[in-house]
Write a protein that holds these residues in place. Structure first.
Motif, PDB file in Angstrom:
ATOM      1  N   LEU A 175       0.823  -1.205   0.000  1.00 10.01           N
ATOM      2  CA  LEU A 175       0.000   0.000   0.000  1.00 10.01           C
ATOM      3  C   LEU A 175       0.862   1.262   0.000  1.00 10.01           C
ATOM      4  O   LEU A 175       0.577   2.217  -0.733  1.00 10.01           O
ATOM      5  CB  LEU A 175      -0.921  -0.014   1.218  1.00 10.01           C
ATOM      6  CG  LEU A 175      -2.075   0.998   1.224  1.00 10.01           C
ATOM      7  CD1 LEU A 175      -2.989   0.766   0.022  1.00 10.01           C
ATOM      8  CD2 LEU A 175      -2.856   0.900   2.524  1.00 10.01           C
ATOM      9  N   VAL A 176       1.925   1.265   0.802  1.00 11.80           N
ATOM     10  CA  VAL A 176       2.817   2.429   0.848  1.00 11.80           C
ATOM     11  C   VAL A 176       3.483   2.652  -0.506  1.00 11.80           C
ATOM     12  O   VAL A 176       3.567   3.782  -1.003  1.00 11.80           O
ATOM     13  CB  VAL A 176       3.872   2.255   1.960  1.00 11.80           C
ATOM     14  CG1 VAL A 176       4.951   3.328   1.862  1.00 11.80           C
ATOM     15  CG2 VAL A 176       3.214   2.314   3.329  1.00 11.80           C
ATOM     16  N   VAL A 181       4.063   5.587  -5.665  1.00  4.94           N
ATOM     17  CA  VAL A 181       4.164   5.555  -7.131  1.00  4.94           C
ATOM     18  C   VAL A 181       2.929   6.195  -7.770  1.00  4.94           C
ATOM     19  O   VAL A 181       3.033   6.973  -8.723  1.00  4.94           O
ATOM     20  CB  VAL A 181       4.338   4.103  -7.625  1.00  4.94           C
ATOM     21  CG1 VAL A 181       4.289   4.038  -9.143  1.00  4.94           C
ATOM     22  CG2 VAL A 181       5.654   3.528  -7.118  1.00  4.94           C
ATOM     23  N   GLY A 182       1.739   5.877  -7.229  1.00 10.90           N
ATOM     24  CA  GLY A 182       0.510   6.420  -7.800  1.00 10.90           C
ATOM     25  C   GLY A 182       0.418   7.931  -7.669  1.00 10.90           C
ATOM     26  O   GLY A 182      -0.013   8.618  -8.599  1.00 10.90           O
ATOM     27  N   THR A 183       0.818   8.477  -6.510  1.00  8.65           N
ATOM     28  CA  THR A 183       0.775   9.925  -6.317  1.00  8.65           C
ATOM     29  C   THR A 183       1.776  10.634  -7.217  1.00  8.65           C
ATOM     30  O   THR A 183       1.479  11.694  -7.789  1.00  8.65           O
ATOM     31  CB  THR A 183       1.051  10.275  -4.847  1.00  8.65           C
ATOM     32  OG1 THR A 183       0.176   9.521  -3.996  1.00  8.65           O
ATOM     33  CG2 THR A 183       0.813  11.753  -4.584  1.00  8.65           C
ATOM     34  N   MET A 184       2.967  10.064  -7.352  1.00  3.58           N
ATOM     35  CA  MET A 184       3.955  10.655  -8.258  1.00  3.58           C
ATOM     36  C   MET A 184       3.454  10.635  -9.700  1.00  3.58           C
ATOM     37  O   MET A 184       3.565  11.627 -10.429  1.00  3.58           O
ATOM     38  CB  MET A 184       5.280   9.914  -8.141  1.00  3.58           C
ATOM     39  CG  MET A 184       6.363  10.440  -9.087  1.00  3.58           C
ATOM     40  SD  MET A 184       6.751  12.188  -8.851  1.00  3.58           S
ATOM     41  CE  MET A 184       7.698  12.100  -7.317  1.00  3.58           C
ATOM     42  N   VAL A 257      11.419  -0.590   1.182  1.00  2.00           N
ATOM     43  CA  VAL A 257      10.138  -0.357   0.515  1.00  2.00           C
ATOM     44  C   VAL A 257       9.465   0.888   1.083  1.00  2.00           C
ATOM     45  O   VAL A 257       8.955   1.740   0.332  1.00  2.00           O
ATOM     46  CB  VAL A 257       9.213  -1.577   0.673  1.00  2.00           C
ATOM     47  CG1 VAL A 257       7.845  -1.302   0.046  1.00  2.00           C
ATOM     48  CG2 VAL A 257       9.838  -2.806   0.025  1.00  2.00           C
ATOM     49  N   PHE A 258       9.470   1.034   2.414  1.00  3.56           N
ATOM     50  CA  PHE A 258       8.864   2.215   3.026  1.00  3.56           C
ATOM     51  C   PHE A 258       9.601   3.492   2.622  1.00  3.56           C
ATOM     52  O   PHE A 258       8.979   4.530   2.407  1.00  3.56           O
ATOM     53  CB  PHE A 258       8.857   2.069   4.548  1.00  3.56           C
ATOM     54  CG  PHE A 258       7.904   1.029   5.055  1.00  3.56           C
ATOM     55  CD1 PHE A 258       6.676   0.845   4.451  1.00  3.56           C
ATOM     56  CD2 PHE A 258       8.234   0.227   6.130  1.00  3.56           C
ATOM     57  CE1 PHE A 258       5.788  -0.115   4.902  1.00  3.56           C
ATOM     58  CE2 PHE A 258       7.356  -0.732   6.597  1.00  3.56           C
ATOM     59  CZ  PHE A 258       6.125  -0.905   5.985  1.00  3.56           C
ATOM     60  N   ALA A 259      10.931   3.413   2.519  1.00  2.00           N
ATOM     61  CA  ALA A 259      11.716   4.592   2.132  1.00  2.00           C
ATOM     62  C   ALA A 259      11.382   5.020   0.710  1.00  2.00           C
ATOM     63  O   ALA A 259      11.202   6.218   0.434  1.00  2.00           O
ATOM     64  CB  ALA A 259      13.207   4.293   2.272  1.00  2.00           C
ATOM     65  N   VAL A 260      11.275   4.051  -0.200  1.00  2.00           N
ATOM     66  CA  VAL A 260      10.944   4.375  -1.592  1.00  2.00           C
ATOM     67  C   VAL A 260       9.532   4.942  -1.692  1.00  2.00           C
ATOM     68  O   VAL A 260       9.294   5.992  -2.313  1.00  2.00           O
ATOM     69  CB  VAL A 260      11.087   3.131  -2.492  1.00  2.00           C
ATOM     70  CG1 VAL A 260      10.571   3.416  -3.899  1.00  2.00           C
ATOM     71  CG2 VAL A 260      12.546   2.687  -2.549  1.00  2.00           C
ATOM     72  N   LEU A 264       8.766   8.941  -2.510  1.00  2.00           N
ATOM     73  CA  LEU A 264       8.006   9.351  -3.693  1.00  2.00           C
ATOM     74  C   LEU A 264       6.753  10.123  -3.311  1.00  2.00           C
ATOM     75  O   LEU A 264       6.393  11.121  -3.963  1.00  2.00           O
ATOM     76  CB  LEU A 264       7.620   8.114  -4.510  1.00  2.00           C
ATOM     77  CG  LEU A 264       8.743   7.402  -5.267  1.00  2.00           C
ATOM     78  CD1 LEU A 264       8.243   6.101  -5.869  1.00  2.00           C
ATOM     79  CD2 LEU A 264       9.324   8.297  -6.356  1.00  2.00           C
ATOM     80  N   PHE A 265       6.094   9.688  -2.233  1.00  5.89           N
ATOM     81  CA  PHE A 265       4.860  10.352  -1.813  1.00  5.89           C
ATOM     82  C   PHE A 265       5.120  11.787  -1.364  1.00  5.89           C
ATOM     83  O   PHE A 265       4.371  12.708  -1.716  1.00  5.89           O
ATOM     84  CB  PHE A 265       4.210   9.552  -0.689  1.00  5.89           C
ATOM     85  CG  PHE A 265       2.954  10.187  -0.147  1.00  5.89           C
ATOM     86  CD1 PHE A 265       1.796  10.207  -0.905  1.00  5.89           C
ATOM     87  CD2 PHE A 265       2.945  10.754   1.111  1.00  5.89           C
ATOM     88  CE1 PHE A 265       0.639  10.804  -0.414  1.00  5.89           C
ATOM     89  CE2 PHE A 265       1.795  11.349   1.615  1.00  5.89           C
ATOM     90  CZ  PHE A 265       0.642  11.368   0.849  1.00  5.89           C
TER      91      PHE A 265
END
Length: 282
Positions: A175-176, A181-184, A257-260, A264-265
Motif C-alpha cells: 500500500l505504501v 508511485v501512484g501519487t507521483m 520499501v517504506f523509504a521508496v 516518492l509520496f
C-alpha cells in the motif's frame, strides 16, 4: 522630579487570539474534508461499480476469477513450484500483491483527471481525491486477496502456515509503495501526458521481473543484485515467507520499501501542492 512612565502594551483585549474560535474553525474544516472524502468515496463506488451491490460483487469477482483462472492454467505447466508442493498457492502469493499494487497505483495516478470537475470547488482538495481512491480500492484489493487465499487453502493441500502479521506487513508495504508511485504518477500523468505511454512501456516487464514465477534466491549474480532494487521483490518475498515456514527470505527489507514509497509520496505531494491549480486549469 519627573515621573518615569513605562511603556504599556497597546494591544487590546480584542486582538488576542481567540483559541475557542480557532478550534471551531479547524473542526469545521476537518468536518468539511471528511464530507468531501465521503462524497468522493460514494462517487467512486457508484461510477466504478454501479449503484447496486451486484456491481461491487462483479468488481471483486472479476479479479478473483482471473487470478484463479491464471493459477489453474499455470499449474498445468508448473507442477513443482520452487517453494512448497502446491503451485497454486505459490503463484497466488506472488500475483495477488502485484496486481493489488498495480490496481491501486493506476487508480491513484488518474485521481486529478478523474475528479477534475469536483476539484474546482474550494471545499474539495486533491488530497481528498487521493484518500477517496485509496480507501475504495484498498478495501477491494484486501477482499480479493482474502477470497483468493482462503479459497486455495480450503480447497487444496497447500502445506502452508499463514502468518497474519506477516501477511499484513506485506500488504502495508504494498500500500505504501502503491501510494507513493501512484501519487507521483498522478502529477506526472497530468503535467506530462506523454509520460503515461513511457510508464506503460517501462512497467510492462515488472510482471516477469518481480519473482512471481520464481524466487529471488534462484536468480544468478550479478542479476540478483540489480533485481534487489525492485521494491516488489521485497513485498512478494514478505508475502511468501508469511505462508511458507521453510522460506527464510532474508533479502526482504521493509525499510527499503517504506523509504521508496514515502520518499516518492512526499516529493509528489510537494509538487501537487505547488502546481495542482495550474494542472486543473490546463
Amino acid at each position: 522630579m519627573s515621573q518615569i512612565s513605562f511603556p504599556t502594551s497597546t494591544r487590546r483585549r480584542d486582538d488576542r487570539p481567540d483559541t475557542p474560535r480557532l478550534r471551531e474553525i479547524h473542526k469545521q474544516r476537518s468536518f468539511a474534508s471528511l464530507r468531501s472524502i465521503g462524497a468522493l468515496i460514494l462517487r467512486e463506488m457508484s461510477t466504478t461499480y454501479g449503484r447496486s451491490a451486484a456491481g461491487y460483487f462483479w468488481a471483486v469477482a472479476e479479479p478473483v476469477g482471473g487470478i484463479i483462472l491464471l493459477t489453474a492454467i499455470f499449474s498445468l505447466g508448473f507442477r513443482s513450484p520452487p517453494i512448497g508442493t502446491n503451485f497454486a498457492i505459490f503463484y497466488a502469493t506472488g500475483v495477488v500483491p502485484f496486481l493489488a499494487y498495480n490496481s491501486i497505483s493506476n487508480k491513484l495516478a488518474a485521481s486529478i483527471r478523474y475528479s477534475k470537475q469536483l476539484l474546482a470547488y474550494p471545499a474539495v482538495t486533491f488530497v481528498d481525491a487521493l484518500i477517496g481512491r485509496v480507501a475504495v480500492n484498498g478495501v477491494t484489493q484486501i477482499l480479493v486477496a482474502y477470497l483468493v487465499f482462503t479459497g486455495i487453502v480450503l480447497t487444496q493441500e497447500t502445506r502452508t502456515d499463514p502468518q497474519i502479521l506477516g501477511i499484513a506487513l506485506s500488504f502495508v508495504m504494498m500500500l505504501v509503495l502503491a501510494i507513493g508511485v501512484g501519487t507521483m504518477n498522478c502529477f506526472l500523468f497530468t503535467a506530462f501526458p506523454s509520460w503515461q505511454v513511457v510508464w506503460s512501456i517501462i512497467s510492462r516487464p515488472l510482471f516477469l521481473a518481480s519473482c512471481i514465477f520464481f524466487v529471488f534466491d534462484d536468480v544468478p549474480e550479478p542479476y540478483r543484485s540489480y533485481l534487489w532494487f525492485n521494491p516488489l521483490i521485497h513485498i512478494i518475498g514478505q508475502m511468501r515467507r508469511s505462508f511458507f515456514p521453510s522460506y527464510v527470505g532474508d533479502y526482504v527489507s521493509a525499510i527499503y520499501v517504506f523509504a521508496v514509497g514515502l520518499g516518492l509520496f512526499v516529493v509528489a505531494l510537494a509538487l501537487l501542492q505547488r502546481y495542482h491549480r495550474d494542472l486543473l486549469n490546463s
